[in-house]
Design an enzyme around this catalytic site. Structure first.
Site, PDB file in Angstrom:
ATOM      1  N   GLU B 289      54.752  30.267  32.901  1.00 31.94           N
ATOM      2  CA  GLU B 289      55.416  30.296  34.206  1.00 31.94           C
ATOM      3  C   GLU B 289      56.198  29.012  34.453  1.00 31.94           C
ATOM      4  O   GLU B 289      56.051  28.335  35.473  1.00 31.94           O
ATOM      5  CB  GLU B 289      54.383  30.554  35.314  1.00 31.94           C
ATOM      6  CG  GLU B 289      53.760  31.940  35.185  1.00 31.94           C
ATOM      7  CD  GLU B 289      52.684  32.247  36.235  1.00 31.94           C
ATOM      8  OE1 GLU B 289      52.136  31.306  36.829  1.00 31.94           O
ATOM      9  OE2 GLU B 289      52.415  33.442  36.449  1.00 31.94           O
ATOM     10  N   ASP B 368      46.420  39.725  35.357  1.00 39.06           N
ATOM     11  CA  ASP B 368      46.187  38.596  36.245  1.00 39.06           C
ATOM     12  C   ASP B 368      45.296  38.966  37.429  1.00 39.06           C
ATOM     13  O   ASP B 368      45.797  39.164  38.528  1.00 39.06           O
ATOM     14  CB  ASP B 368      47.521  38.045  36.757  1.00 39.06           C
ATOM     15  CG  ASP B 368      47.339  36.743  37.524  1.00 39.06           C
ATOM     16  OD1 ASP B 368      46.291  36.101  37.348  1.00 39.06           O
ATOM     17  OD2 ASP B 368      48.250  36.370  38.273  1.00 39.06           O
ATOM     18  N   GLU B 396      42.775  36.487  45.531  1.00 43.69           N
ATOM     19  CA  GLU B 396      44.235  36.622  45.537  1.00 43.69           C
ATOM     20  C   GLU B 396      44.687  38.078  45.630  1.00 43.69           C
ATOM     21  O   GLU B 396      45.530  38.414  46.450  1.00 43.69           O
ATOM     22  CB  GLU B 396      44.811  35.965  44.275  1.00 43.69           C
ATOM     23  CG  GLU B 396      46.323  36.104  44.169  1.00 43.69           C
ATOM     24  CD  GLU B 396      46.899  35.381  42.967  1.00 43.69           C
ATOM     25  OE1 GLU B 396      46.138  34.738  42.214  1.00 43.69           O
ATOM     26  OE2 GLU B 396      48.128  35.443  42.771  1.00 43.69           O
TER      27      GLU B 396
END
Lengths: 682, 682
Positions: B289, B368, B396
């Protein structure tokens, strides 16, 4: 940073490049006639006009015209009542802010009804010179259609610009006024050169610091800006926070019917006019997108606006009240509520209840500056209320100045739309000119597209939108073609290939943008918040009231009277019928008004789905063609402006491909209907 | 703000509430036995253990135990080699960080292999007391399964926490270290009480200031944090920027094979260990990333990690190297590239090439932290490389601590998954314990869910995730049911109705969250960036490699060997076959591995589309049931914690309805297949 001065940098100069006249015959003729200038009257704007005249002629002719006192030699400028050589007819034909240019007795007379008109006459004359107009053709009279020709800056005190795509504010930085005012003056000059006479200096969303602009903490600085704009005939306005009495005055309410609130605003007005005697007034975004407003106190918008208007009345100020009022917390499941109806439903019942110095500012469409919308039925629906139409020069939904999208053709269609408000011929341009219903305070406003980028607008070609807006605001009868050509000739070159090529790009650009983005008036298929790039369902399940309702059979919002939200019925007479029926609805707005099956046959003989596929492939092909066209001009355009456009066309090609593939894939996956031409869809 | 102290506020105390023992018989027995304490050895952690013991007993029994020198009276605590009354068997059965609790000769012996083990023994003993365990049942030996039991803080120096949902950092504020360290110490205590022995103090995304944490500007402050954690047996680590030699050292490269780069890191290590002699090592997110990494220099990850490991080696430090490496600029049109393959493809070829003090940190799933993913095939795929599995305690993608989602059942499934790496029984828990392949530096890590909210985790019930993580990290054989019950009894009450009701909510919550969100393992139907709330196409046309490929016929990603991306083939033996075939693929992961038509019949006898509809309605109904259950506990829970959960359940109900309606509507509009039960879909 060191600012360039006008004359030093082509991109900074915009359409005031003032290139040397190339035709030696014309040059000779001009020099012969324009060597002397006499100015009559001494109003402050007149001296601005004289400066502009002398600057322009020096650049284009290489001469410094002599200022002479004789009233009968070369160029004669002045307010019409002082020019003896004008006929009574000439004088009577002039209206406020109008001008006349006349070649008479081997002199050029440039005159205006008022000092602003004189300044506009000078800019018009310089335009004629740059276009190498023969002297004997320098005969024209031009009066503005709109009383208010406004620019709205969505600048914030921190230096950011809401929906700005060309850098930061030229007015503010880090919650301070920028000290060097050169750029502000240059902006005033650009605006005046196309006839803009009003500017709102801060964002309609009024934040903490900007709320305090109307207090003596900031008024001295605001007054300095007013001084600069005044020299160019531009009146300044401020956006205000309806809750100011609470925010600033320690009152417990902002209720417009509360006497202490009204008094607070009267005192505020007194203070403002102490600093700025010709202050224009307030722009108000109330009860909209979580802004405070009269609804909080159970009052209506007339009560809110009239209270403010009463405070400004003694000083000649006006209140411009935005109609962008809708439920921004809508439930996407609710198909009865229609954002398109909101402004109409909120304001039509109040028609006739506003004071004379209140003006309603109405966005051109019922939604929000989409690439294609019908005209708001509130415009012309209101018959006893002053109206300003609001356009968006900044390209929020039309490519954000990364894509070329010349908006004048869109604005022309809007201005020419016949509302039928008082029978045939009640076009929007006449409504906002106050010609259909006798209204004094009318006009047009638009959100600016400039920032502190060197070339003002980010995309070099986006300058044409600012230019075109000003020209149309003054004279909505100009054609898009004429405006484009004029702009190219003034900005780049009088070379016919350059003119033809760039005009071709400009005049096809809106349609092209529409082709590769959202089809047939449905709008909104953008990424939420920043509004750039495709996201077909981006607003589909949101609370913003912006839906396309696509399913496996078709797409579109039923806004018909019988089975839909009824929005079509807000239009007058034949217009309502036209939009209400799927058969007579203009196809470019088909999905705005109707839910349409993918296999529905359009007048082109294509099905809706095939139209979607085709137009998206065509749009991309057209952008690629733009690039080819632009590349062909390499020899004729300076490096800075050439690369600027070329780089942005590369971005546009990439992004148009993304739009095409996302939209086509979305509908292919949804409908399962293959492209007849077998092109790649993912 | 004034921090509460432990013992003052129930929500702040978490599972260390230490309520007075209610059963008077038990209380009497306890007081009789626990009045005297003798501690053997004087290691620093031992005094922490003694403090904890005395604090806990005072709260629960109302007595201050006397510290006596006699080795034979009441509670005897100490490292096992000093406790004469332990048998050789006892001593030999203990491993590092393990402990024994023994009721012997009317004394309680609490002993550990090392000082950490003693501390864990004390916390375990206090747990037994709170659970009112009879003295004669206080006989246990417990050894940790994992050597590394880590917490990763994603805290930034500005005080924000990436993916934090419980306030701001307890470590940093406005680019400064928070002076009052009380909260840090209380956090260390919470972590130690469940057996955590390592913590990474800053976000894996290392920004400007945090890059400088390894310099002497910040090391004194980091050392102060290390001092606090050391007292609780917790070793600190730092996330570092692979480009530090450029950023901090003025080198022109960060090439791991460049000698000056290697020297720079050696010098950096020397400096760090000068300040913190027991510093744990580095956590590195490289080439991920947009973070810098060895790929920039044409080096592989082994070369990058080994260079850092060599620098730390002389001091006993380790490098933890994250495997979250994938192409985050993927073209959504490209169906061949599969993010699920990325970690495997990047790291499997390097198996065996890493130094012994390098550990690869591998997320539990290949994507993820979705609500449901298969286990990463890299875990157990690697046979000659140290492995740490990374979980996410912070929610998340599982409701962001606004929704109740007890993650222990998910983690249990993961830990019990049999990789077949060395034949049957090669479960994940054994892989990361280093038991399948003899590896020393192994373990488990998880991203913390705490912030400076009074109750640490925002949602009161989210404390159970932090507790459960610690307990599982130490002993992965504990059942989710046992952990839940233990947590409720320690946190709230030993009232059976309370225990049963809260356990019921907790143990059903993950499945419930899954039901109303993304179906059958497909994941990602969330709003981009912040990841909260439904957005079915939110990641469908993005560059993140996260797609569901829904069209009008079906949905799912074909990851089979023959016709798909081949991901199923990364698994070993029967696992590969199981996932590869639509018939044998576990249904909860069906859409992760296969594109499935909406009318495909599931084993339940429902079609896929009906399953989607039903599960979304069921999910909402279940959340409403949670609220009912919670309301029934009003009399038993203090106001603060009761309202906290109630308010969040109201949010969860509202949001679950939004999830249900958006997802069902999306699929109804796409498939056109009506709900068999005729419920409202929009």
């Amino acid at each position: 940073m060191n600012l360039p001065k006008f004359g030093e940098n082509s991109s900074y100069n915009c359409w005031l490049t003032y290139r040397k006249i190339e035709n030696s015959e014309v040059l000779k003729q001009y020099i012969g006639t324009f060597s002397n200038v006499s100015a009559i009257g001494k109003l402050p704007i007149l001296s601005t006009a004289l400066n502009e005249l002398s600057f322009g002629l020096e650049k284009m002719l290489g001469i410094s015209p002599k200022c002479v006192s004789s009233n009968n030699s070369g160029i004669i400028i002045g307010v019409s009542s002082y020019i003896n050589t004008l006929s009574n007819d000439d004088i009577n034909n002039l209206k406020d802010d109008g001008y006349i240019i006349k070649y008479y007795n081997q002199n050029i007379i440039i005159s205006g009804k008022n000092d602003r008109g004189v300044l506009y006459g000078v800019f018009a004359f310089l335009r004629l010179v740059q276009l190498e107009t023969p002297l004997h053709k320098m005969n024209m009279i031009d009066n503005p259609s709109n009383m208010y020709r406004m620019i709205n800056q969505w600048d914030n005190f921190d230096g950011s610009i809401e929906r700005g795509y060309a850098g930061n504010s030229i007015f503010y930085e880090n919650n301070k006024f920028i000290k060097n005012k050169q750029r502000v003056q240059d902006y005033a000059r650009l605006l005046a050169s196309v006839g803009i006479n009003s500017i709102v200096l801060n964002n309609v969303n009024v934040h903490y610091h900007e709320t305090r602009f109307i207090t003596k903490v900031y008024l001295p600085e605001i007054a300095r800006l007013a001084d600069i704009f005044r020299k160019y005939g531009i009146t300044i306005f401020l956006s205000v926070d309806f809750a100011s009495p609470i925010e600033l005055g320690n009152l417990s309410t902002a209720d417009p019917l509360d006497k202490s609130v009204a008094k607070w605003w009267r005192d505020a007005a007194t203070e403002i006019y102490h600093f700025i005697p010709d202050f224009g007034g307030f722009l108000v975004k109330a009860d909209s997108e979580s802004r405070p407003g009269p609804f909080t106190y159970g009052r209506d918008h007339a009560e809110g606006a009239n209270m403010l208007a009463s405070a400004l009345k003694p000083y000649g100020g006006v209140v411009i009240w935005r109609c962008f009022v809708y439920n921004c917390k809508q439930d996407w499941r609710d198909t009865k509520t229609d954002r398109a109806n909101a402004a109409y439903d909120n304001f039509m019942p109040l028609d006739g209840q506003f004071l004379d110095n209140v003006i309603l500012q109405i966005k051109n469409g019922p939604m929000d500056f989409q690439v294609r919308e019908p005209v708001s039925p509130l415009l012309g629906g209101l018959r006893n209320t002053n109206q300003i139409m609001e356009l968006q020069i900044t390209q929020e939904y039309t490519g954000q100045q990364k894509h070329v999208c010349f908006l004048v053709p869109q604005w022309k269609e809007i201005l020419d739309f016949d509302t039928l408000s008082k029978g045939k011929g009640s076009t929007i341009k006449k409504i906002i000119a106050g010609e259909v219903h006798p209204q004094e305070h009318c006009g047009i406003a638009a959100v600016s597209n400039i920032g502190n980028d060197l070339n003002w607008t980010g995309h070099q070609l986006a300058q044409a939108n600012l230019y075109g807006y000003g020209r149309l605001a003054y004279n909505p009868d100009l054609s898009a073609e004429d405006i484009a050509e004029e702009w190219v000739r003034l900005t780049f070159s009088s070379n016919d290939i350059v003119v033809k090529t760039i005009c071709d790009i400009l005049l096809n650009s809106w349609q092209t943008y529409e082709k590769y983005t959202t089809p047939l008036g449905i709008g909104w298929m953008v990424n939420p918040n920043h509004h750039y790039g495709p996201n077909v369902d981006g607003y589909e399940y949101s609370h913003w009231g912006t839906y396309h309702r696509a399913d496996l059979f078709g797409i579109g919002v039923d806004r018909s009277i019988e089975t839909g939200t009824g929005f079509a019925g807000k239009y007058i007479g034949e217009n309502a019928q036209m939009y209400n029926s799927i058969d007579s609805c203009p196809e470019e707005l088909l999905l705005f008004f109707h839910y349409v099956p993918y296999r529905y046959m359009l007048k082109s003989g294509k099905t809706l789905i095939q139209h979607i596929y085709d137009s998206h492939f065509e749009g991309v092909a057209q952008v690629k063609e733009f690039k080819k066209q632009w590349l062909s001009l390499k020899a004729h355009i300076d490096e800075e402006r050439f690369s600027n456009v070329l780089n942005r066309l590369d971005v546009q090609i990439k992004d148009a491909i993304e739009w095409r593939d996302v939209v086509n894939t979305y509908f292919y996956r949804k409908s399962g209907i293959p492209d007849e031409k077998g092109r790649k869809i993912y």
